[in-house]
Design a protein around this motif. Structure first.
Motif, PDB file in Angstrom:
ATOM      1  N   LYS A  86     -73.457  94.242   5.701  1.00  0.00           N
ATOM      2  CA  LYS A  86     -74.184  94.849   6.824  1.00  0.00           C
ATOM      3  C   LYS A  86     -75.635  95.083   6.426  1.00  0.00           C
ATOM      4  CE  LYS A  86     -72.121  97.192  10.526  1.00  0.00           C
ATOM      5  NZ  LYS A  86     -70.783  97.492  10.826  1.00  0.00           N
TER       6      LYS A  86
ATOM      7  N   SER B 142     -80.223  90.512   4.664  1.00  0.00           N
ATOM      8  CA  SER B 142     -81.006  89.441   5.288  1.00  0.00           C
ATOM      9  C   SER B 142     -80.563  88.085   4.753  1.00  0.00           C
ATOM     10  CB  SER B 142     -82.484  89.592   4.964  1.00  0.00           C
ATOM     11  OG  SER B 142     -82.850  90.927   5.069  1.00  0.00           O
TER      12      SER B 142
ATOM     13  N   LEU C  67     -73.139  80.412   7.519  1.00  0.00           N
ATOM     14  CA  LEU C  67     -73.920  81.408   8.259  1.00  0.00           C
ATOM     15  C   LEU C  67     -73.023  82.143   9.254  1.00  0.00           C
ATOM     16  CD1 LEU C  67     -76.682  82.650   9.028  1.00  0.00           C
ATOM     17  CD2 LEU C  67     -76.894  80.860  10.743  1.00  0.00           C
ATOM     18  N   LYS C  68     -72.157  81.383   9.914  1.00  0.00           N
ATOM     19  CA  LYS C  68     -71.245  81.972  10.906  1.00  0.00           C
ATOM     20  C   LYS C  68     -70.356  83.025  10.232  1.00  0.00           C
ATOM     21  CE  LYS C  68     -68.005  80.199  14.204  1.00  0.00           C
ATOM     22  NZ  LYS C  68     -67.274  78.982  14.559  1.00  0.00           N
TER      23      LYS C  68
ATOM     24  N   ALA D  54     -72.383  86.072   9.327  1.00  0.00           N
ATOM     25  CA  ALA D  54     -72.728  86.866  10.517  1.00  0.00           C
ATOM     26  C   ALA D  54     -71.518  87.682  10.960  1.00  0.00           C
ATOM     27  CB  ALA D  54     -73.208  85.945  11.628  1.00  0.00           C
TER      28      ALA D  54
ATOM     29  N   SER E  53     -73.848  90.341   8.304  1.00  0.00           N
ATOM     30  CA  SER E  53     -75.229  90.012   7.922  1.00  0.00           C
ATOM     31  C   SER E  53     -76.100  89.893   9.168  1.00  0.00           C
ATOM     32  CB  SER E  53     -75.284  88.667   7.201  1.00  0.00           C
ATOM     33  OG  SER E  53     -74.617  88.758   5.993  1.00  0.00           O
ATOM     34  N   ASP E  54     -77.294  90.455   9.076  1.00  0.00           N
ATOM     35  CA  ASP E  54     -78.220  90.238  10.200  1.00  0.00           C
ATOM     36  C   ASP E  54     -79.591  89.859   9.632  1.00  0.00           C
ATOM     37  OD1 ASP E  54     -78.608  92.730   9.195  1.00  0.00           O
ATOM     38  OD2 ASP E  54     -77.968  93.794  10.992  1.00  0.00           O
ATOM     39  N   HIS E  55     -80.633  90.027  10.387  1.00  0.00           N
ATOM     40  CA  HIS E  55     -81.974  89.567   9.987  1.00  0.00           C
ATOM     41  C   HIS E  55     -81.878  88.123   9.484  1.00  0.00           C
ATOM     42  CE1 HIS E  55     -82.951  93.767  10.203  1.00  0.00           C
ATOM     43  NE2 HIS E  55     -82.099  94.049   9.241  1.00  0.00           N
ATOM     44  N   ILE E  56     -81.440  87.248  10.356  1.00  0.00           N
ATOM     45  CA  ILE E  56     -81.258  85.856   9.947  1.00  0.00           C
ATOM     46  C   ILE E  56     -82.530  85.052  10.221  1.00  0.00           C
ATOM     47  CG2 ILE E  56     -79.966  83.736  10.463  1.00  0.00           C
ATOM     48  CD1 ILE E  56     -77.604  85.752  11.153  1.00  0.00           C
TER      49      ILE E  56
ATOM     50  N   HIS F 100     -76.862  82.940  16.628  1.00  0.00           N
ATOM     51  CA  HIS F 100     -76.562  84.048  15.711  1.00  0.00           C
ATOM     52  C   HIS F 100     -77.612  85.145  15.736  1.00  0.00           C
ATOM     53  CE1 HIS F 100     -73.246  81.798  14.079  1.00  0.00           C
ATOM     54  NE2 HIS F 100     -74.031  80.756  13.988  1.00  0.00           N
TER      55      HIS F 100
ATOM     56  N   GLY G 276     -80.811  84.864  15.234  1.00  0.00           N
ATOM     57  CA  GLY G 276     -81.787  84.700  14.157  1.00  0.00           C
ATOM     58  C   GLY G 276     -83.147  84.275  14.696  1.00  0.00           C
TER      59      GLY G 276
END
Lengths: 151, 355
Positions: free
Chosen positions: B182, B185, B199-200, B203, B207-210, B227, B229
């Protein structure tokens, strides 16, 4: 005063033990990750970040407890004898230990070192704790006879 | 004597088109129990309906007739012909029926072996049937023991924790480094298929701030949109790389795009916070020596494959160990069943009295 000294010093040792264990777990996992020897059992252990943070908090808390313990030790001596420094081996070791953890905590807070190196310093710090406890306990002239030498 | 009979179909025996015709939505379960009990003539019922399987669990005194009647019930429900549905159906009678539920609940019969979602789904199916009064002594004990066995299998063999594909290994390693993902980046350098699926997964785990940097803007923007991003141009590489906790490289570049010197500089600006790099590129996108830097964890596609292969072997061993545990647990249930049925069956003296 002596009771406070004893309680806080022992408390700090217990907290430094936690920091040391977190350090050992960190070092073992870090080594395995770097060598790509990752077995599924490794996923049952806490993550590197959790261990690194645990190390930071334990170092901070332990340092505060040790500071209080050492301070009350000195106050106790002054109260009993009327002077601060007895030249007891334990006094040298305690001040040394306090200085060591001050430096480690400061380094970690400044973020100049993280992860492996701080974990290593934490483990080394605890060996110093063990040395302080055992060596001072064996020292006959010490005011801290953990081993009863009167028998 | 009450026997457990199971009839159903799953992803192995039936395509999705058939499974969706037979699926029972949860709001229909309540009306389903009395219907099955009346039409089929069984005493206890539970319905397990997930996207991968539809199964009817029953306890019946009429073991000979129950399977055919359950088949007919499912065929009626599907509104298809018997010849279309019947080949996909399987039937288990005791003791295989008991073994089947234990295997299903433990995740050993799942598409992704060892997954734990099914345990929750079985629990939900059981609790619903129980709350509606559709289960009795035999199904209650059967489901409770199956759930209990699944728990033992999970804790004793660690089967659900074993990752045996490159995609899952790469995400699990990220969690090994960071714990929770959580707020972490992610930088995607290149948008190959493997990078996209990684990536999927990242996410999904928070995970965020992609940030995505790719030569083809169209593809990158599409992925960014999917996603949440942001797409950046190539000259933002160093700036974005320094902000990322996780970097996934999969470009077709012929020489390294992340060098030791670059990463050294990045680590200084990020105050030595841990950095996890997955290099899926061939030829490699990241200089090997980057992995020697403190607090940098670099894995290339071969490293991940090796770990996945090793885990696959462990998975096979865990499956064997799980089967052993289940065998023991099934025996327990059957022993209980034996004792229970002989206790409840009228003795010869009682039968003589009755006549």
């Amino acid at each position: 005063m002596i009771q406070i000294h004893i309680i806080f010093t022992l408390l700090s040792y217990a907290i430094f033990l936690v920091a040391c264990l977190a350090g050992v777990l960190f070092l073992v996992q870090e080594r395995l990750l770097k060598r790509k020897q990752v077995g599924s059992w490794i996923f049952r252990l806490p993550s590197l970040e959790v261990l690194d943070n645990l190390n930071l908090y334990a170092l901070g808390l332990g340092f505060i407890a040790l500071s209080i313990g050492v301070l009350f030790g000195f106050l106790g001596i002054y109260h009993e004898l009327g002077y601060w420094w007895t030249g007891d081996i334990k006094q040298y070791l305690s001040v040394g230990l306090w200085g060591w953890y001050l430096i480690v905590w400061w380094i970690r807070l400044r973020s100049t070192l993280r992860g492996k190196r701080v974990a290593l310093l934490s483990v080394l710090g605890f060996t110093l704790v063990l040395f302080t406890v055992i060596e001072a306990g064996m020292w006959q002239s010490s005011a801290h006879p953990y081993v009863d030498t009167r028998v | 004597m009450a026997h457990i009979v199971v009839v159903g179909l799953n992803f192995k025996s039936a395509p999705i088109a058939l499974r969706e015709r037979l699926a029972f939505p949860q709001d229909s379960w309540s009306s389903l129990y009395p219907k099955i009990q009346q039409q089929v003539g069984v005493q206890e019922t539970a319905v397990l309906s997930t996207c991968n399987r539809v199964e009817l669990y029953t306890s019946t005194d009429n073991m000979a007739a129950a399977p055919d009647r359950l088949h007919d019930f499912l065929i009626d429900h599907s509104r298809m012909t018997a010849s279309e549905v019947k080949p996909a159906l399987y039937t288990y009678t005791q003791p295989q029926s008991v073994q089947h539920l234990f295997t299903v609940t433990s995740g050993l019969d799942s598409m992704v072996v060892g997954e734990s979602e099914i345990q929750y789904q079985v629990k939900k199916a059981y609790e619903h049937a129980k709350s509606e009064g559709a289960t009795g002594k035999y199904l209650n004990v059967l489901f409770q023991k199956a759930l209990n066995a699944a728990k033992s299998v999970r804790t004793e063999t660690g089967i659900g924790r074993i990752c045996n594909s490159v995609g899952t290994v790469s995400v699990d390693l990220a969690q090994k480094v960071f714990g929770s993902l959580k707020g972490k980046s992610v930088l995607l350098l290149g948008a190959g298929e493997m990078a996209q699926s990684t990536l999927k997964r990242l996410a999904i785990r928070g995970s965020d701030h992609i940030a995505i940097i790719n030569r083809s803007q169209e593809r990158a923007e599409h992925l960014a949109q999917q996603h949440g991003g942001v797409y950046y141009l190539w000259h933002h590489l160093e700036e974005k790389a320094a902000q990322a906790d996780i970097i996934i490289c999969s470009t077709a570049a012929q020489s390294a795009i992340l060098t030791k010197k670059m990463v050294q500089g990045m680590m200084q600006s990020r105050h030595n916070r841990a950095l996890y790099i997955v290099d899926l590129g061939v030829p490699r996108n990241v200089e090997v020596s980057v992995g020697e830097l403190d607090n940098v964890y670099l894995f290339n596609v071969d490293d991940l494959q090796k770990i996945a292969d090793k885990n696959d072997l462990q998975q096979q061993q865990a499956i064997l160990a799980s089967q052993k545990i289940l065998h023991r647990k099934v025996e327990h249930y059957l022993n209980w069943w034996q004792a229970e049925t002989s206790r409840c069956a009228p003795s010869s003296w009682e039968r003589a009295e009755a006549s």
